[in-house]
Design a protein around this motif. Sequence first.
Motif, PDB file in Angstrom:
ATOM      1  N   ARG A  87      -1.309   3.803  10.546  1.00 22.84           N
ATOM      2  CA  ARG A  87      -1.642   4.845  11.520  1.00 22.84           C
ATOM      3  C   ARG A  87      -0.961   4.416  12.739  1.00 22.84           C
ATOM      4  O   ARG A  87      -0.742   5.406  13.658  1.00 22.84           O
ATOM      5  CB  ARG A  87      -3.158   4.848  11.714  1.00 22.84           C
ATOM      6  N   GLY A  88      -0.488   3.086  13.027  1.00 14.04           N
ATOM      7  CA  GLY A  88       0.126   2.585  14.285  1.00 14.04           C
ATOM      8  C   GLY A  88       1.706   3.269  14.290  1.00 14.04           C
ATOM      9  O   GLY A  88       2.189   2.882  15.492  1.00 14.04           O
ATOM     10  N   GLN A 101      -6.823   0.106   2.230  1.00  9.76           N
ATOM     11  CA  GLN A 101      -7.327   0.508   3.596  1.00  9.76           C
ATOM     12  C   GLN A 101      -6.912  -0.772   4.852  1.00  9.76           C
ATOM     13  O   GLN A 101      -6.982  -0.664   5.955  1.00  9.76           O
ATOM     14  CB  GLN A 101      -8.861   0.380   3.508  1.00  9.76           C
ATOM     15  N   THR A 102      -6.924  -1.945   4.061  1.00  9.96           N
ATOM     16  CA  THR A 102      -6.562  -3.074   5.142  1.00  9.96           C
ATOM     17  C   THR A 102      -5.251  -2.779   5.659  1.00  9.96           C
ATOM     18  O   THR A 102      -5.119  -3.578   6.728  1.00  9.96           O
ATOM     19  CB  THR A 102      -6.361  -4.442   4.271  1.00  9.96           C
ATOM     20  N   ASP A 103      -4.339  -2.088   5.176  1.00 10.53           N
ATOM     21  CA  ASP A 103      -3.006  -1.877   5.695  1.00 10.53           C
ATOM     22  C   ASP A 103      -2.974  -0.457   6.512  1.00 10.53           C
ATOM     23  O   ASP A 103      -1.811   0.081   7.050  1.00 10.53           O
ATOM     24  CB  ASP A 103      -1.924  -1.763   4.905  1.00 10.53           C
ATOM     25  N   LEU A 104      -4.343   0.188   6.548  1.00  9.93           N
ATOM     26  CA  LEU A 104      -4.167   1.501   7.150  1.00  9.93           C
ATOM     27  C   LEU A 104      -3.978   1.405   8.983  1.00  9.93           C
ATOM     28  O   LEU A 104      -3.122   2.291   9.005  1.00  9.93           O
ATOM     29  CB  LEU A 104      -5.704   2.156   6.968  1.00  9.93           C
ATOM     30  N   VAL A 160       4.154  12.958   3.436  1.00  6.19           N
ATOM     31  CA  VAL A 160       3.675  14.379   3.719  1.00  6.19           C
ATOM     32  C   VAL A 160       2.137  14.344   4.348  1.00  6.19           C
ATOM     33  O   VAL A 160       1.645  15.326   4.706  1.00  6.19           O
ATOM     34  CB  VAL A 160       4.219  15.492   3.081  1.00  6.19           C
ATOM     35  N   PHE A 161       1.425  13.408   3.759  1.00  7.15           N
ATOM     36  CA  PHE A 161       0.014  13.584   3.808  1.00  7.15           C
ATOM     37  C   PHE A 161      -0.712  12.121   3.762  1.00  7.15           C
ATOM     38  O   PHE A 161      -0.543  11.487   2.969  1.00  7.15           O
ATOM     39  CB  PHE A 161      -0.742  14.447   2.736  1.00  7.15           C
ATOM     40  N   ILE A 162      -1.838  12.053   4.574  1.00  8.14           N
ATOM     41  CA  ILE A 162      -2.635  10.821   4.631  1.00  8.14           C
ATOM     42  C   ILE A 162      -4.020  11.415   4.592  1.00  8.14           C
ATOM     43  O   ILE A 162      -4.450  12.171   5.499  1.00  8.14           O
ATOM     44  CB  ILE A 162      -2.417   9.894   6.137  1.00  8.14           C
TER      45      ILE A 162
END
Length: 157
Positions: free
Chosen positions: A91-92, A84-87, A117-119
């Motif tokens: 998303r950017g 999650q630290t790189d999320l 294909v999915f997050i």
Amino acid sequence: IAAEELDQKRSASSAAWASVRADSAALVSARLDLENATIRAPISGRTGSASVHAGDAVKANETASPIVTINQIRPINARFTFPQTDLAQLRGQGGKALRVDAAPAGSDSTWIEGRLVFIDNRVDPTSGTVLLKAEFPNQDRALWPHETQTSRPGPCA
């Protein structure tokens, strides 16, 4: 010919036509029975061990166990987690197609290219990771279902 003989011929003809119609209906019924007894998979892939064999009785919508499990090989999807630290960085990318590289189990130098294909829409609170899925063409079948691989997302070239 005599009227009586004509009536007999007409009766025999009617009986023969009735027999033809009955046989035709029996053929339609047999084809329908065969169609209802045939099971077709919605995907192609590699089957596992079958739990039902020829001659076994199978009921519709029986949930005890699947008849057989089919894993799609080409293309193949891989699920993996992402910290999650790189999320924010992920998303950017703003919806750009992201390349995902996967190394088959037991290989440290061969990487296969696929696409994200999915997050998932939530972070797993126990691990602090987000579930991602990638699709790989897998033409050479290097990736195998449920085999542990190493994956890494990155921008598409």
